[in-house]
Design a protein around this motif. Structure first.
Motif, PDB file in Angstrom:
ATOM      1  N   ALA A  17     -76.681 -63.218  -0.412  1.00 56.62           N
ATOM      2  CA  ALA A  17     -75.328 -63.547  -0.606  1.00 56.62           C
ATOM      3  C   ALA A  17     -74.696 -63.701   0.640  1.00 56.62           C
ATOM      4  CB  ALA A  17     -74.612 -62.660  -1.660  1.00 56.62           C
ATOM      5  N   SER A  18     -74.858 -62.987   1.810  1.00 55.60           N
ATOM      6  CA  SER A  18     -74.182 -62.976   2.966  1.00 55.60           C
ATOM      7  C   SER A  18     -74.272 -64.318   3.819  1.00 55.60           C
ATOM      8  CB  SER A  18     -74.798 -62.036   3.794  1.00 55.60           C
ATOM      9  OG  SER A  18     -75.909 -62.180   4.429  1.00 55.60           O
ATOM     10  N   LEU A  19     -75.165 -65.317   3.192  1.00 57.35           N
ATOM     11  CA  LEU A  19     -75.244 -66.579   3.883  1.00 57.35           C
ATOM     12  C   LEU A  19     -74.335 -67.492   3.386  1.00 57.35           C
ATOM     13  CD1 LEU A  19     -79.261 -66.887   3.970  1.00 57.35           C
ATOM     14  CD2 LEU A  19     -77.908 -66.063   5.812  1.00 57.35           C
ATOM     15  N   ALA A  20     -73.775 -67.299   2.609  1.00 58.46           N
ATOM     16  CA  ALA A  20     -72.470 -68.182   1.702  1.00 58.46           C
ATOM     17  C   ALA A  20     -71.513 -67.942   2.330  1.00 58.46           C
ATOM     18  CB  ALA A  20     -72.414 -67.736   0.102  1.00 58.46           C
ATOM     19  N   ASP A  21     -70.834 -68.962   2.650  1.00 57.81           N
ATOM     20  CA  ASP A  21     -69.481 -69.178   3.407  1.00 57.81           C
ATOM     21  C   ASP A  21     -68.357 -69.327   2.269  1.00 57.81           C
ATOM     22  OD1 ASP A  21     -67.178 -69.280   4.854  1.00 57.81           O
ATOM     23  OD2 ASP A  21     -67.869 -70.344   6.317  1.00 57.81           O
ATOM     24  N   ASP A  22     -67.639 -68.182   1.803  1.00 58.95           N
ATOM     25  CA  ASP A  22     -66.737 -68.440   0.632  1.00 58.95           C
ATOM     26  C   ASP A  22     -65.741 -69.223   0.993  1.00 58.95           C
ATOM     27  OD1 ASP A  22     -68.174 -66.443  -0.337  1.00 58.95           O
ATOM     28  OD2 ASP A  22     -66.713 -64.889  -0.536  1.00 58.95           O
ATOM     29  N   ASP A  23     -65.138 -69.398   2.193  1.00 57.73           N
ATOM     30  CA  ASP A  23     -63.847 -70.091   2.310  1.00 57.73           C
ATOM     31  C   ASP A  23     -64.381 -71.816   2.656  1.00 57.73           C
ATOM     32  OD1 ASP A  23     -62.339 -68.069   2.527  1.00 57.73           O
ATOM     33  OD2 ASP A  23     -62.686 -67.854   4.870  1.00 57.73           O
ATOM     34  N   ALA A  24     -65.520 -71.814   3.022  1.00 57.19           N
ATOM     35  CA  ALA A  24     -66.194 -73.118   3.306  1.00 57.19           C
ATOM     36  C   ALA A  24     -66.344 -73.806   1.770  1.00 57.19           C
ATOM     37  CB  ALA A  24     -67.276 -73.213   4.100  1.00 57.19           C
ATOM     38  N   VAL A  25     -66.992 -73.094   1.019  1.00 56.77           N
ATOM     39  CA  VAL A  25     -67.279 -73.387  -0.259  1.00 56.77           C
ATOM     40  C   VAL A  25     -66.075 -73.754  -1.131  1.00 56.77           C
ATOM     41  CG1 VAL A  25     -68.410 -72.826  -2.437  1.00 56.77           C
ATOM     42  CG2 VAL A  25     -69.422 -72.125  -0.443  1.00 56.77           C
ATOM     43  N   GLN A  26     -64.821 -72.937  -0.777  1.00 55.90           N
ATOM     44  CA  GLN A  26     -63.742 -73.053  -1.568  1.00 55.90           C
ATOM     45  C   GLN A  26     -63.181 -74.425  -1.075  1.00 55.90           C
ATOM     46  OE1 GLN A  26     -61.694 -69.491  -2.279  1.00 55.90           O
ATOM     47  NE2 GLN A  26     -59.735 -70.508  -2.942  1.00 55.90           N
ATOM     48  N   ASN A  27     -63.248 -74.897   0.198  1.00 54.62           N
ATOM     49  CA  ASN A  27     -62.883 -76.080   0.591  1.00 54.62           C
ATOM     50  C   ASN A  27     -63.486 -77.439   0.420  1.00 54.62           C
ATOM     51  OD1 ASN A  27     -60.527 -74.614   1.856  1.00 54.62           O
ATOM     52  ND2 ASN A  27     -61.818 -74.172   3.583  1.00 54.62           N
ATOM     53  N   VAL A  28     -64.556 -77.248  -0.399  1.00 56.42           N
ATOM     54  CA  VAL A  28     -65.560 -78.358  -0.668  1.00 56.42           C
ATOM     55  C   VAL A  28     -64.429 -78.973  -1.842  1.00 56.42           C
ATOM     56  CG1 VAL A  28     -67.547 -79.338  -2.010  1.00 56.42           C
ATOM     57  CG2 VAL A  28     -67.648 -77.365  -0.363  1.00 56.42           C
ATOM     58  N   ASP A  29     -64.259 -80.435  -1.800  1.00 57.77           N
ATOM     59  CA  ASP A  29     -63.525 -81.215  -2.630  1.00 57.77           C
ATOM     60  C   ASP A  29     -64.161 -80.989  -4.004  1.00 57.77           C
ATOM     61  OD1 ASP A  29     -61.703 -82.910  -3.622  1.00 57.77           O
ATOM     62  OD2 ASP A  29     -63.232 -84.776  -3.440  1.00 57.77           O
ATOM     63  N   GLY A  30     -63.516 -80.602  -4.862  1.00 55.04           N
ATOM     64  CA  GLY A  30     -63.742 -80.514  -6.529  1.00 55.04           C
ATOM     65  C   GLY A  30     -64.222 -78.956  -6.816  1.00 55.04           C
ATOM     66  N   VAL A  31     -63.782 -78.044  -5.746  1.00 57.26           N
ATOM     67  CA  VAL A  31     -64.028 -76.652  -6.026  1.00 57.26           C
ATOM     68  C   VAL A  31     -62.824 -76.076  -6.269  1.00 57.26           C
ATOM     69  CG1 VAL A  31     -64.819 -74.312  -5.117  1.00 57.26           C
ATOM     70  CG2 VAL A  31     -66.362 -76.436  -4.942  1.00 57.26           C
ATOM     71  N   VAL A  32     -62.499 -75.189  -7.279  1.00 63.01           N
ATOM     72  CA  VAL A  32     -61.237 -74.566  -7.471  1.00 63.01           C
ATOM     73  C   VAL A  32     -61.087 -73.146  -6.929  1.00 63.01           C
ATOM     74  CG1 VAL A  32     -59.581 -73.691  -9.030  1.00 63.01           C
ATOM     75  CG2 VAL A  32     -60.880 -76.156  -9.582  1.00 63.01           C
ATOM     76  N   ASN A  33     -62.142 -72.403  -7.056  1.00 63.46           N
ATOM     77  CA  ASN A  33     -62.342 -71.104  -6.507  1.00 63.46           C
ATOM     78  C   ASN A  33     -63.733 -70.628  -6.423  1.00 63.46           C
ATOM     79  OD1 ASN A  33     -61.237 -68.736  -5.716  1.00 63.46           O
ATOM     80  ND2 ASN A  33     -60.036 -68.040  -7.428  1.00 63.46           N
ATOM     81  N   VAL A  34     -63.808 -69.361  -5.587  1.00 62.46           N
ATOM     82  CA  VAL A  34     -65.184 -68.887  -5.491  1.00 62.46           C
ATOM     83  C   VAL A  34     -64.995 -67.424  -6.080  1.00 62.46           C
ATOM     84  CG1 VAL A  34     -66.920 -67.822  -4.222  1.00 62.46           C
ATOM     85  CG2 VAL A  34     -66.015 -70.171  -3.717  1.00 62.46           C
ATOM     86  N   ILE A  35     -65.988 -66.948  -6.972  1.00 64.92           N
ATOM     87  CA  ILE A  35     -65.868 -65.687  -7.608  1.00 64.92           C
ATOM     88  C   ILE A  35     -67.099 -64.792  -7.247  1.00 64.92           C
ATOM     89  CG2 ILE A  35     -65.100 -64.179  -9.376  1.00 64.92           C
ATOM     90  CD1 ILE A  35     -64.377 -67.664  -9.761  1.00 64.92           C
TER      91      ILE A  35
END
Length: 456
Positions: A38-56
């Motif tokens: 899970a440390s490989l995931a960039d939460d902020d970058a994912v959340q900024n993807v067009d179509g994404v509302v939030n990351v939990i």
């Protein structure tokens, strides 16, 4: 028009790529992933993807809130992952979280594909009941029987549908699994019970069999297909390719149907009935307290993504006894969010915040999807989140105290209100309870909003 492929590609890029995905599924609004690291995931970058509302990132699962368009994104995401060489992705992998997280993921993966069928059938049933009460359709007529069959088929054949979706989740053959479920509903098998019903006895090569009626059941077939997934994988590994076409289904049916009716089925039926009776007993003993806990706490479960653990109980109640006490309390939560958002709209001056709040009111009223409003506005403001919890608890207390029920498993919105059509008193009390949630939410939302608040 939304570019679902671009959304899926953006998500995949920022979670560490396809090789970091252990398994994947989706519910009504979220893409649910188990990641190797899970440390490989960039939460902020994912959340900024067009179509994404939030990351939990909760309960051992990486959840990406997308909204009602999540099935389209999931289809593209699945294509990208499996097309990258992950064709052997194991959705029942032992990696990627705790036992609890795997249970939640499995429940979500099994029931999410069935939600449209369950909701649509439930609403049709409610409208049919209303039509009979208004004298528009005569009970027992051809019209009534056809519509009744259309509305109840999903519940009667629930074991077949659950077998199919469970097989996809656990990695077994969906079609052989559906046959296992269908065998439990065959008229000749049901006729073995005679007039005795559940508990009637028969035998299989001298082995005693406790007969059960499996139509509308939930737990037995899920347990059966979970067990079958191990047999299927063993057969698929050890039987030569030239014989698989015949031997895999032959052995599967010859082993799993008897095993299910002798051991797994009765355990599943009795455990499901026990859970349903225990929950209903607690509600009937203290409906007010139960209403406070579920009406106020449902949004907390939703925010963690673990509300799926409760949904099978509601579905089991609907399919077994025809009504459920818990579902109305989830309505109280949704209508509390509507009220709180409306209160924010009334008080706030910031145009973006007002627009977001009103969008939430309309979206929830029409589609019952609370996550965008929950994460986009309420979770970020502790006072507003508390306002919604209080409003849901107060409305839930009334619904629980008055023993309000729904006759369908649906998500709470204005459009799904026909699920309350059980009796005139039930409808009236449902309206009052949900009105309380909206009113209290609106008042507290108005009080807890500062005029200068902005959409963070």
């Amino acid at each position: 028009m939304a570019d679902y492929k671009a959304t899926a590609q953006g998500i995949l890029t920022h979670i560490g790529g396809a090789e970091n995905v252990v398994n994947m599924s989706h519910c009504a609004t979220r893409l649910r992933l188990n990641l190797k690291d899970a440390s490989l995931a960039d939460d902020d970058a994912v959340q900024n993807v067009d179509g994404v509302v939030n990351v939990i990132n909760k309960a051992g699962q990486y959840q990406i809130l997308i909204g009602t368009e999540v099935p389209h994104v999931y289809d593209e995401f699945e294509t990208l992952v499996k097309g990258s060489g992950q064709a052997d992705l194991d959705e029942s992998s032992s990696q990627g979280g705790s036992v609890i997280s795997k249970v939640f993921a499995a429940i979500s993966g099994i029931f999410a594909p069935l939600l449209p069928a369950l909701a649509g059938s439930g609403i049709l049933r409610g409208l049919l009941i209303l039509s009979v009460q208004l004298g528009l359709i005569a009970e027992g007529s051809g019209t009534y029987t056809i519509l009744y069959a259309a509305s109840m088929a999903v519940f009667y054949f629930l074991p077949v549908l659950l077998a199919f979706s469970s097989a996809r989740r656990f990695g077994a053959s969906p079609y052989i699994s559906a046959l296992i479920g269908a065998a439990l509903l065959h008229p000749d098998f049901i006729s073995l019970m005679g007039n005795t019903g559940n508990g009637a006895m028969s035998n299989f090569f001298g082995i005693p069999v406790v007969l059960m009626n499996y139509n509308s059941t939930v737990v037995p077939i899920i347990l059966a297909i979970w067990a079958y997934s191990y047999l299927y994988k063993w057969l698929d590994k050890h039987i030569p390719e030239t014989l698989k076409l015949v031997l895999v289904p032959l052995v599967s049916l010859a082993v799993m149907v008897p095993l299910t009716v002798i051991i797994i089925g009765p355990i599943g039926v009795y455990s499901g009935e026990w859970i349903a009776r225990a929950v209903n007993y607690l509600i009937e003993r203290s409906g007010l307290l139960t209403g406070v806990l579920i009406g106020g706490g449902w949004s907390v479960l939703v925010s963690f993504g673990i509300h799926w653990a409760v949904n099978p109980i509601m579905i089991n109640n609907i399919s077994q006894v025809g009504y459920d006490y818990i579902c109305p309390l989830t309505f109280a939560c949704n209508f509390a969010v509507i009220g709180t958002a409306f209160g924010v709209w009334l008080k706030a001056k910031d145009k973006n915040l007002k627009n977001f709040a009103m969008t939430g009111v309309v979206t929830i009223a029409l589609s019952a999807i609370i996550e965008p409003t929950l994460f986009g506005m309420l979770v970020k403001n502790k006072k507003l989140f508390l306002a919604q919890i209080i409003a849901g608890a107060v409305g839930g207390a009334y619904l629980g105290f008055m023993k309000v029920v729904t006759n369908a498993f649906v998500f709470g919105s204005v459009t799904t209100f026909p699920a309350f059509i059980e009796s005139s008193a039930n409808v009236i009390n449902g309206v009052i309870g949900l009105g309380i949630s909206v009113l209290v939410g609106a008042v507290l939302g108005f009080i807890f909003t500062d005029k200068e608040d902005k959409l963070a």
